[in-house]
Design an enzyme around this catalytic site. Sequence first.
Site, short mmCIF file in Angstrom:
data_model
loop_
_atom_site.label_atom_id
_atom_site.label_comp_id
_atom_site.label_asym_id
_atom_site.label_seq_id
_atom_site.Cartn_x
_atom_site.Cartn_y
_atom_site.Cartn_z
NE ARG A 235 -4.22 -1.71 2.08
CZ ARG A 235 -5.17 -1.86 2.96
NH1 ARG A 235 -5.10 -1.25 4.13
NH2 ARG A 235 -6.21 -2.63 2.71
N GLY B 248 -10.76 -8.07 -0.03
CA GLY B 248 -9.75 -8.68 0.84
C GLY B 248 -9.46 -10.13 0.55
CE LYS C 106 -23.55 -15.43 6.94
NZ LYS C 106 -23.92 -14.74 8.21
N GLY D 257 -13.84 -2.46 1.16
CA GLY D 257 -15.20 -1.94 1.25
C GLY D 257 -15.51 -0.91 0.18
#
Length: 395
Positions: free
Chosen positions: A34, A344, A191, A367
């Site tokens: 990063r 991720g 999910k 996210g």
Amino acid sequence: MLTMDKVNLEDKWVLIREDFNVPLKEGRIAHTARIDAALPTLNKALAKGAKVIVMSHLGRPTEGAFDKALSLAPIAQYLSEKLGKQVPLFTLGEPKPALQSGEIALLENVRFLNGEEADADDLAKKLASLCDVFVMDAFAVAHRAQASTHGVAKFAPIACAGPLLQAELQAIDHVLEAPQRPVVAIVGGSKVSSKLKLLTNILDKVDTLVVGGGIANTFLAAKGLSVGESLYEPPLVATAKSMLDKAKAQGKTIWLPTDVVVAKSLSNDEQGVVKDCAHIGADDKIFDIGPQSCLSLAKCLEQAKTILWNGPVGVFEYEPFAQGTKSLADAIVSSKAFSVAGGGDTLAAIEQFHVQNKISYLSTGGGAFLEALEGNLLPAVAVLQTRKLEVQSTI
């Protein structure tokens, strides 16, 4: 948005928000990716003669309290080595470092500051007072309306997007708004509920939607197949069936496995058994896609010209159930398509299978990547667009 390359930075105080939220082990940086990704932005600003202050968060400290374990001191040292110049670390409230043009300083962890996560105007104004130009370059936190990502952009004299943020948004736009077809999107994970908005948005934009992991189990159940004791969501079976019907009506494909790897428990010592999806036992648990499904998926990706990857198709962290996700990664690498991958678990799989340099574009955002794919306008992007409109209205 106004972009950094369109702004005169010479002899200007330039505050750049980056994402240096890297893992530390015993005070040392474990993975520098990063930080390395931000170096070109910092070097460009320095080369233009800017007085650069760079800021970031690290971890989840208690707001308002200094935590030595989450200090950015190791990042300041690493930046000094990589940039070939001293990068002093300072705290908001201390005198601003006496930088000359082409010099840089690092602001201490912004999450030590009261009001950061609440996007408090008083903190945002203090941050804005550090600069003539604010550059938002941290895509990974662009979905968070916080003082260092959103609030500061409201009050800085000039607010613009940095090269990293710009590249992330362009890659996503390339996939969703102006792709070469056919477009294949792989959406994996445990999910349906956590990715329902993504699945709904992406189905309208792709030619083939590949679903994997626990998400696929819910879709298999929607087709009337038994999934044994596998993870799935009974309340969303009807939703999955509706999506299958919609795809058929639109002439699109929702790809599902035809064979899977099952076991009684999740373990590296477990011996997985390949079964046809029509013959899943009552006590079977699905942990990966089977060899025929791997071949089918590879053929599907071979025909694609644009590929989006978010989520694994199996529990790849366990060696007996890693082959499906590995074959997926290999198929994307072998394809001539433009490929974008993010999230991720996806990045972890890419690292595990050593294909980091073989994907067209790797997103640094988890996210934020997911929210952008869902069609949401990210707060830190929205405020930059608003600031540009304000500038244009005064011309």
